[in-house]
Design a protein around this motif. Structure first.
Motif, PDB file in Angstrom:
ATOM      1  N   GLU A  31       0.831  -1.214   0.000  1.00  0.00           N
ATOM      2  CA  GLU A  31       0.000   0.000   0.000  1.00  0.00           C
ATOM      3  C   GLU A  31       0.856   1.251   0.000  1.00  0.00           C
ATOM      4  OE1 GLU A  31      -3.689  -2.190   2.232  1.00  0.00           O
ATOM      5  OE2 GLU A  31      -2.184  -1.143   3.432  1.00  0.00           O
ATOM      6  N   MET A  32       1.980   1.202   0.705  1.00  0.00           N
ATOM      7  CA  MET A  32       2.887   2.347   0.705  1.00  0.00           C
ATOM      8  C   MET A  32       3.466   2.561  -0.691  1.00  0.00           C
ATOM      9  SD  MET A  32       4.731   1.722   4.394  1.00  0.00           S
ATOM     10  CE  MET A  32       5.900   3.053   4.217  1.00  0.00           C
ATOM     11  N   GLU A  33       3.883   1.477  -1.339  1.00  0.00           N
ATOM     12  CA  GLU A  33       4.461   1.577  -2.684  1.00  0.00           C
ATOM     13  C   GLU A  33       3.450   2.080  -3.701  1.00  0.00           C
ATOM     14  OE1 GLU A  33       6.075  -2.282  -3.523  1.00  0.00           O
ATOM     15  OE2 GLU A  33       7.678  -2.058  -2.052  1.00  0.00           O
ATOM     16  N   ASN A  34       2.178   1.729  -3.516  1.00  0.00           N
ATOM     17  CA  ASN A  34       1.118   2.133  -4.445  1.00  0.00           C
ATOM     18  C   ASN A  34       0.497   3.480  -4.088  1.00  0.00           C
ATOM     19  OD1 ASN A  34       1.374  -0.217  -5.970  1.00  0.00           O
ATOM     20  ND2 ASN A  34      -0.016  -1.334  -4.635  1.00  0.00           N
ATOM     21  N   GLY A  35       0.946   4.082  -2.985  1.00  0.00           N
ATOM     22  CA  GLY A  35       0.396   5.368  -2.574  1.00  0.00           C
ATOM     23  C   GLY A  35      -1.053   5.273  -2.112  1.00  0.00           C
ATOM     24  N   ASP A  36      -1.440   4.122  -1.593  1.00  0.00           N
ATOM     25  CA  ASP A  36      -2.808   3.894  -1.124  1.00  0.00           C
ATOM     26  C   ASP A  36      -2.937   4.370   0.325  1.00  0.00           C
ATOM     27  OD1 ASP A  36      -5.286   2.966  -0.335  1.00  0.00           O
ATOM     28  OD2 ASP A  36      -4.924   0.887  -0.909  1.00  0.00           O
ATOM     29  N   GLY A  37      -3.201   5.656   0.504  1.00  0.00           N
ATOM     30  CA  GLY A  37      -3.300   6.246   1.834  1.00  0.00           C
ATOM     31  C   GLY A  37      -4.336   5.592   2.729  1.00  0.00           C
ATOM     32  N   PRO A  38      -5.589   5.451   2.274  1.00  0.00           N
ATOM     33  CA  PRO A  38      -6.601   4.815   3.122  1.00  0.00           C
ATOM     34  C   PRO A  38      -6.259   3.356   3.451  1.00  0.00           C
ATOM     35  CG  PRO A  38      -7.664   6.066   1.384  1.00  0.00           C
ATOM     36  CD  PRO A  38      -6.186   6.036   1.069  1.00  0.00           C
ATOM     37  N   GLY A  39      -5.738   2.627   2.483  1.00  0.00           N
ATOM     38  CA  GLY A  39      -5.338   1.244   2.729  1.00  0.00           C
ATOM     39  C   GLY A  39      -4.194   1.170   3.717  1.00  0.00           C
ATOM     40  N   PHE A  40      -3.222   2.059   3.553  1.00  0.00           N
ATOM     41  CA  PHE A  40      -2.084   2.151   4.474  1.00  0.00           C
ATOM     42  C   PHE A  40      -2.577   2.373   5.893  1.00  0.00           C
ATOM     43  CE2 PHE A  40       0.257   5.485   6.783  1.00  0.00           C
ATOM     44  CZ  PHE A  40       1.397   4.781   7.155  1.00  0.00           C
ATOM     45  N   ARG A  41      -3.459   3.331   6.070  1.00  0.00           N
ATOM     46  CA  ARG A  41      -3.970   3.668   7.406  1.00  0.00           C
ATOM     47  C   ARG A  41      -4.701   2.470   8.021  1.00  0.00           C
ATOM     48  NH1 ARG A  41      -1.982   6.313  10.432  1.00  0.00           N
ATOM     49  NH2 ARG A  41      -1.525   7.819   8.855  1.00  0.00           N
ATOM     50  N   ALA A  42      -5.553   1.807   7.240  1.00  0.00           N
ATOM     51  CA  ALA A  42      -6.324   0.667   7.748  1.00  0.00           C
ATOM     52  C   ALA A  42      -5.403  -0.502   8.115  1.00  0.00           C
ATOM     53  CB  ALA A  42      -7.355   0.225   6.717  1.00  0.00           C
ATOM     54  N   THR A  43      -4.408  -0.769   7.285  1.00  0.00           N
ATOM     55  CA  THR A  43      -3.519  -1.891   7.545  1.00  0.00           C
ATOM     56  C   THR A  43      -2.596  -1.601   8.727  1.00  0.00           C
ATOM     57  OG1 THR A  43      -3.630  -2.539   5.234  1.00  0.00           O
ATOM     58  CG2 THR A  43      -1.822  -3.461   6.522  1.00  0.00           C
ATOM     59  N   LEU A  44      -2.136  -0.370   8.856  1.00  0.00           N
ATOM     60  CA  LEU A  44      -1.320  -0.003  10.019  1.00  0.00           C
ATOM     61  C   LEU A  44      -2.123  -0.232  11.297  1.00  0.00           C
ATOM     62  CD1 LEU A  44       1.201   1.141  11.362  1.00  0.00           C
ATOM     63  CD2 LEU A  44       0.276   3.444  10.939  1.00  0.00           C
ATOM     64  N   GLN A  45      -3.379   0.207  11.297  1.00  0.00           N
ATOM     65  CA  GLN A  45      -4.232   0.002  12.472  1.00  0.00           C
ATOM     66  C   GLN A  45      -4.422  -1.492  12.751  1.00  0.00           C
ATOM     67  OE1 GLN A  45      -4.926   2.592  14.414  1.00  0.00           O
ATOM     68  NE2 GLN A  45      -3.889   3.806  12.865  1.00  0.00           N
ATOM     69  N   ALA A  46      -4.625  -2.286  11.709  1.00  0.00           N
ATOM     70  CA  ALA A  46      -4.808  -3.731  11.873  1.00  0.00           C
ATOM     71  C   ALA A  46      -3.547  -4.382  12.441  1.00  0.00           C
ATOM     72  CB  ALA A  46      -5.186  -4.369  10.534  1.00  0.00           C
ATOM     73  N   LEU A  47      -2.384  -3.964  11.952  1.00  0.00           N
ATOM     74  CA  LEU A  47      -1.115  -4.504  12.429  1.00  0.00           C
ATOM     75  C   LEU A  47      -0.924  -4.196  13.915  1.00  0.00           C
ATOM     76  CD1 LEU A  47       1.684  -5.818  11.926  1.00  0.00           C
ATOM     77  CD2 LEU A  47       2.480  -3.548  11.239  1.00  0.00           C
ATOM     78  N   LEU A  48      -1.141  -2.947  14.291  1.00  0.00           N
ATOM     79  CA  LEU A  48      -0.964  -2.555  15.691  1.00  0.00           C
ATOM     80  C   LEU A  48      -1.980  -3.243  16.592  1.00  0.00           C
ATOM     81  CD1 LEU A  48      -0.187   1.253  15.251  1.00  0.00           C
ATOM     82  CD2 LEU A  48       1.434  -0.648  15.553  1.00  0.00           C
TER      83      LEU A  48
END
Length: 94
Positions: A31-48
């Motif tokens: 998601e970071m490589e693709n510039g997917d901001g909303p996906g990045f935010r959701a996955t970071l929250q899921a990881l934490l």
């Protein structure tokens, strides 16, 4: 292993859980490589959230050296990029 979530504290996490966390870490990298901001935010929250669920919290008055440091829940894409290691935030499972 001792994991620190910046701004929150530390948890003890079994190394056997790294493979499970690596799946979310790989998704976060994509998601970071693709510039997917909303996906990045959701996955970071899921990881934490998964780290919190799997880990045992350290007492607030205890401070031990951390084996792994993860960004805070509100971290920006740039802040997370600064924490990346060769294979992402989570090391490869042994």
């Amino acid at each position: 292993m001792i994991v620190r979530i910046m701004g929150e504290g530390q948890v003890t996490l079994a190394e056997s859980r790294l493979a499970e966390l690596n799946e979310l870490d790989e998704e976060l990298l994509a998601e970071m490589e693709n510039g997917d901001g909303p996906g990045f935010r959701a996955t970071l929250q899921a990881l934490l959230t998964r780290v919190r669920d799997l880990g045992e919290p350290f007492p607030d008055d205890s401070l031990e050296p951390s084996d792994l440091i993860l960004p805070s829940p509100g971290a920006t894409l740039e802040e997370v990029q600064n924490l990346l290691q060769e294979n992402g935030l989570i090391p490869e499972a042994p």
